[in-house]
Motif scaffolding. Structure first.
Motif, mmCIF file in Angstrom:
data_model
loop_
_atom_site.group_PDB
_atom_site.id
_atom_site.type_symbol
_atom_site.label_atom_id
_atom_site.label_comp_id
_atom_site.label_asym_id
_atom_site.label_seq_id
_atom_site.Cartn_x
_atom_site.Cartn_y
_atom_site.Cartn_z
ATOM 1 N N ALA A 1 0.842 -1.193 0.000
ATOM 2 C CA ALA A 1 0.000 0.000 0.000
ATOM 3 C C ALA A 1 0.880 1.245 0.000
ATOM 4 C CB ALA A 1 -0.887 0.010 1.244
ATOM 5 N N GLU A 2 0.303 2.341 -0.424
ATOM 6 C CA GLU A 2 1.024 3.612 -0.428
ATOM 7 C C GLU A 2 1.267 4.047 1.008
ATOM 8 O OE1 GLU A 2 -2.044 3.337 -1.822
ATOM 9 O OE2 GLU A 2 -1.518 3.084 -3.899
ATOM 10 N N THR A 3 2.430 4.593 1.280
ATOM 11 C CA THR A 3 2.731 5.097 2.614
ATOM 12 C C THR A 3 3.267 6.508 2.515
ATOM 13 O OG1 THR A 3 4.940 4.132 2.504
ATOM 14 C CG2 THR A 3 3.257 2.830 3.608
ATOM 15 N N GLY A 4 2.893 7.352 3.430
ATOM 16 C CA GLY A 4 3.415 8.715 3.480
ATOM 17 C C GLY A 4 2.891 9.625 2.398
ATOM 18 N N MET A 5 1.704 9.341 1.872
ATOM 19 C CA MET A 5 1.160 10.166 0.799
ATOM 20 C C MET A 5 0.872 11.595 1.254
ATOM 21 S SD MET A 5 -1.220 7.409 -1.212
ATOM 22 C CE MET A 5 -2.029 8.677 -2.162
ATOM 23 N N GLU A 6 0.685 11.793 2.562
ATOM 24 C CA GLU A 6 0.401 13.142 3.056
ATOM 25 C C GLU A 6 1.603 14.064 2.930
ATOM 26 O OE1 GLU A 6 1.593 10.780 6.774
ATOM 27 O OE2 GLU A 6 0.594 10.371 4.889
ATOM 28 N N PHE A 7 2.780 13.507 2.598
ATOM 29 C CA PHE A 7 3.977 14.317 2.438
ATOM 30 C C PHE A 7 4.226 14.714 0.980
ATOM 31 C CE2 PHE A 7 4.565 11.896 6.323
ATOM 32 C CZ PHE A 7 4.710 12.947 7.208
ATOM 33 N N LEU A 8 3.312 14.372 0.083
ATOM 34 C CA LEU A 8 3.383 14.847 -1.299
ATOM 35 C C LEU A 8 2.639 16.172 -1.373
ATOM 36 C CD1 LEU A 8 2.721 11.636 -3.410
ATOM 37 C CD2 LEU A 8 4.874 12.815 -3.049
ATOM 38 N N VAL A 9 3.262 17.148 -1.993
ATOM 39 C CA VAL A 9 2.683 18.482 -2.079
ATOM 40 C C VAL A 9 2.301 18.755 -3.529
ATOM 41 C CG1 VAL A 9 3.139 20.930 -1.721
ATOM 42 C CG2 VAL A 9 4.169 19.236 -0.197
ATOM 43 N N CYS B 1 5.099 6.351 -3.784
ATOM 44 C CA CYS B 1 4.817 6.056 -2.379
ATOM 45 C C CYS B 1 4.831 4.563 -2.072
ATOM 46 C CB CYS B 1 3.492 6.676 -1.965
ATOM 47 S SG CYS B 1 3.594 8.481 -1.925
ATOM 48 N N LYS B 2 4.994 3.733 -3.075
ATOM 49 C CA LYS B 2 5.125 2.296 -2.877
ATOM 50 C C LYS B 2 6.577 1.834 -2.900
ATOM 51 C CE LYS B 2 0.764 0.737 -4.896
ATOM 52 N NZ LYS B 2 0.204 -0.121 -5.953
ATOM 53 N N THR B 3 7.511 2.725 -3.178
ATOM 54 C CA THR B 3 8.904 2.307 -3.316
ATOM 55 C C THR B 3 9.560 2.089 -1.961
ATOM 56 O OG1 THR B 3 9.794 4.552 -3.360
ATOM 57 C CG2 THR B 3 9.171 3.567 -5.495
ATOM 58 N N LEU B 4 10.526 1.188 -1.946
ATOM 59 C CA LEU B 4 11.281 0.915 -0.732
ATOM 60 C C LEU B 4 12.038 2.158 -0.276
ATOM 61 C CD1 LEU B 4 12.281 -1.042 1.412
ATOM 62 C CD2 LEU B 4 14.075 -1.755 -0.187
ATOM 63 N N LYS B 5 12.619 2.883 -1.202
ATOM 64 C CA LYS B 5 13.390 4.082 -0.857
ATOM 65 C C LYS B 5 12.499 5.113 -0.151
ATOM 66 C CE LYS B 5 17.191 6.439 -0.957
ATOM 67 N NZ LYS B 5 18.257 6.067 -0.037
ATOM 68 N N HIS B 6 11.297 5.328 -0.675
ATOM 69 C CA HIS B 6 10.363 6.264 -0.040
ATOM 70 C C HIS B 6 9.993 5.761 1.353
ATOM 71 C CE1 HIS B 6 7.071 9.104 0.478
ATOM 72 N NE2 HIS B 6 6.326 8.081 0.845
ATOM 73 N N TYR B 7 9.728 4.483 1.477
ATOM 74 C CA TYR B 7 9.360 3.900 2.765
ATOM 75 C C TYR B 7 10.486 4.082 3.792
ATOM 76 C CZ TYR B 7 7.909 0.484 6.246
ATOM 77 O OH TYR B 7 7.558 -0.123 7.413
ATOM 78 N N GLU B 8 11.713 3.811 3.379
ATOM 79 C CA GLU B 8 12.860 3.984 4.276
ATOM 80 C C GLU B 8 13.037 5.457 4.656
ATOM 81 O OE1 GLU B 8 15.550 0.243 2.661
ATOM 82 O OE2 GLU B 8 15.909 2.244 1.853
#
Length: 87
Positions: free
Chosen positions: A26-34, A59-66
């Motif tokens: 699932a997408e994570t941290g989408m609230e940090f996209l402007v 928002c599904k990438t490992l790099k974004h998640y890390e």
């Protein structure tokens, strides 16, 4: 604001590379996209010229998640320090 000098081809290659290293389904941290003319991820410091693709794929990438985990941890440390200082 950081603007990418990457061509669309280079950006697609980066997206493909990111897709290969995904962690969450699932997408994570989408609230940090402007939303701007496009999208800028404040967590990863990346600018995306496409619309929903940034939300869905990036928002599904490992790099974004890390990066998100590090970002949230650093925010928690600042919040904890602020609470100690005001007590």
């Amino acid at each position: 604001m950081v603007v990418s000098d990457k061509t669309e081809g280079q950006e697609k290659m980066q997206d493909e590379e990111d897709k290969q290293t995904r962690a969450p389904a699932a997408e994570t941290g989408m609230e940090f996209l402007v939303p701007k003319t496009a999208f800028f991820c404040k967590v990863c410091n990346r600018f995306f010229s496409r619309t929903k693709e940034a939300e869905i794929n990036h928002c599904k990438t490992l790099k974004h998640y890390e990066n998100l985990q590090k970002f949230l941890q650093s925010r928690k440390m600042v919040d904890d320090a602020t609470k100690r200082d005001t007590s």
